[in-house]
Design an enzyme around this catalytic site. Sequence first.
Site, PDB file in Angstrom:
ATOM      1  N   LYS A 225       0.948  -1.194   0.004  1.00  0.00           N
ATOM      2  CA  LYS A 225       0.344  -0.031  -0.199  1.00  0.00           C
ATOM      3  C   LYS A 225       1.090   1.031  -0.241  1.00  0.00           C
ATOM      4  O   LYS A 225       2.313   1.324   0.118  1.00  0.00           O
ATOM      5  CB  LYS A 225      -1.037  -0.081   0.997  1.00  0.00           C
ATOM      6  CG  LYS A 225       0.094   0.294   2.543  1.00  0.00           C
ATOM      7  CD  LYS A 225      -1.023  -0.020   4.014  1.00  0.00           C
ATOM      8  CE  LYS A 225      -0.371  -0.228   5.500  1.00  0.00           C
ATOM      9  NZ  LYS A 225      -1.789  -0.552   6.388  1.00  0.00           N
ATOM     10  N   HIS A 238      -7.286  10.598   5.152  1.00  0.00           N
ATOM     11  CA  HIS A 238      -8.366  10.499   5.920  1.00  0.00           C
ATOM     12  C   HIS A 238      -9.146  11.848   5.944  1.00  0.00           C
ATOM     13  O   HIS A 238     -10.196  11.539   6.815  1.00  0.00           O
ATOM     14  CB  HIS A 238      -7.752  10.613   7.023  1.00  0.00           C
ATOM     15  CG  HIS A 238      -6.923   8.931   7.338  1.00  0.00           C
ATOM     16  ND1 HIS A 238      -5.801   8.912   7.193  1.00  0.00           N
ATOM     17  CD2 HIS A 238      -7.419   8.018   7.755  1.00  0.00           C
ATOM     18  CE1 HIS A 238      -5.228   7.606   7.359  1.00  0.00           C
ATOM     19  NE2 HIS A 238      -5.995   7.038   7.979  1.00  0.00           N
ATOM     20  N   ASP A 311      -8.358   1.780   0.166  1.00  0.00           N
ATOM     21  CA  ASP A 311      -8.502   1.693   1.508  1.00  0.00           C
ATOM     22  C   ASP A 311      -9.690   2.472   2.334  1.00  0.00           C
ATOM     23  O   ASP A 311     -10.861   2.087   1.133  1.00  0.00           O
ATOM     24  CB  ASP A 311      -7.223   3.332   1.683  1.00  0.00           C
ATOM     25  CG  ASP A 311      -6.548   4.085   2.794  1.00  0.00           C
ATOM     26  OD1 ASP A 311      -6.682   2.847   3.835  1.00  0.00           O
ATOM     27  OD2 ASP A 311      -5.897   3.948   2.561  1.00  0.00           O
TER      28      ASP A 311
END
Length: 583
Positions: A225, A238, A311
């Site tokens: 990732k 985020h 994700d």
Amino acid sequence: MRGKRRRFWWLSLVLLAGLVSWGGLGPVVPAAGDMADDHMRRGIQLDDLTLEEKVGQLFLITIYSANLDDADRDLIADVLPGGVVLFPMNIVDAEQVTALTNALQTEAQAVGVGVPLLIAVDQEGGPVRRLKDGFSPFPSVQLVGGAGSRDDAWQVGVALGQELAAVGVNMNLAPVADLHRVESGGVPGQVLYRRTISSDPDLVGELAGGMVDGMGEAGVIGVLKHFPGHGAATQDSHNELPHVDLALEDVQRTSLRAFEGAFSSSARAVMTGHLWYPALDPAVTRPATMSPMVLGLLREGMGFDGVVITDAMDMGAILREYTLSGAVIAAINAGVDLVTFGPHVSAQDQRVVINSTIQAVRSGAIPMERLDEAVTRVLALRVAYGLTAWSALDVNETEQRLLLDAHHQALVAVAENAVTVLDNAQDLLPLDSENQRVAVIYPSTYSHILNACWGIDPDLMWYGYTYQPTSQDFAAVETLAQNAETVVIFVEDLHQNTTQLRLAESLPPERTVTVLLRSPFDWERLPEPLTTVVLTYDSIPATHVAACRVLYGVVPARGRLPMAVGPYPPGMGVQLPEEVGDW
């Protein structure tokens, strides 16, 4: 996937006007049709699955208890998921996790499609470790970068995989294959701080691939990732959608090169990042997770035909611009095979999204061919890792399966190879305990430091200071330093432990060795006279032992910087020989 390698000289990215070329190496992998035949030979037949069962296979869901309560069981029965991601709310200790994974698999077998769940967790090491109580404290992957050896990376991967398998976890959402860059990982609080292997794409590819191979040896799926690379992002996905404004040639020689190198391993799973690369997808501002252009690059340009995982879809980069259902449908159409829910998606919202996906297939908004391709890859992943059958683990034998003592010794060996001497201008290292009085000063909470150094040098003088040093600590350290010829002080996290920094500053620089226990970037906070500096990349028992063994010359200093620190370039590290002696 492993296989004969071939050269991909170009990938045509369809732009508004013209083509963009890309070149590089990539592995050849089985086509989806070949994988379907493989399932048939093993009795896993795609045609036997209902539409609801097929769609369920595309989701890693979130549960909300640590013991699989009735609400969690109802969710599993309703959506028939391909897997589950464990978050801190689901985790207490090793025995509890084992009991939980047993319960999850039992429930899935009772109501599901007859194949075991993929049970995933984020166990990167260092700052991101979901599994703590009862598990080995795995170090930051910066330590793997400092060691610089694929064999060491493989050994860390094996140990990680063995501990996950010991508690019934079969997928690790790690390692991070993003490059270290100052923009995202050089300052405390940044999203990738201490989470990246190196700034060298070739080293990242080699070592990340080694970790995946090691985990695979233990039957655990390692997930690279965050493709196409989060290292150059200045925003945190985020919270918002990062815009990575690199030229195409810069992307090719940095982020993509790292992933390309990692794909030469046994890697069969990669996670997308929620970030926008205009150079790769210039026409539309959208996350890579939802971009046919970026996933086309991954498939056609880099030859990756393993499982593409998102994700967490409840991150700000997604939800600030899209509905969750709309984003998931777009991601699947773009080429994603497995959708991950994060810890903030309610059970009801998960039901809504999965039902919306079923309706999208029925209406043709998601072509059946795309669904079958994704399900085929997810099922093939289980076959590749021997996850087509499941048997319960004995909870009472969890500790024995974890192999904690063996893993500690393995991590000590890797840490010894990683310990990096930045400078030895005063020729203080290796410590000469036969002819000089050595004083070791350390945070008293870390007894491993004293035990390890004392085991080598029974005559050393020592002092354990409180984690936030007091005036009494300063006075005791001053007296100790006056009576020693060489002083070693261990400190960590100087951006917040300012009194530890002041304690180090109080020592005579020409006779002091400063050991930075966690972040190499603490170097930038040290006063200039403290020139003899040693890095360990993390503060765990294994690195405490390794530091003492390198300081005293029991083992040679071999570590090299995996990224630049201050004026020291990547690859820097004073190489010290092993001292001859009876240790």
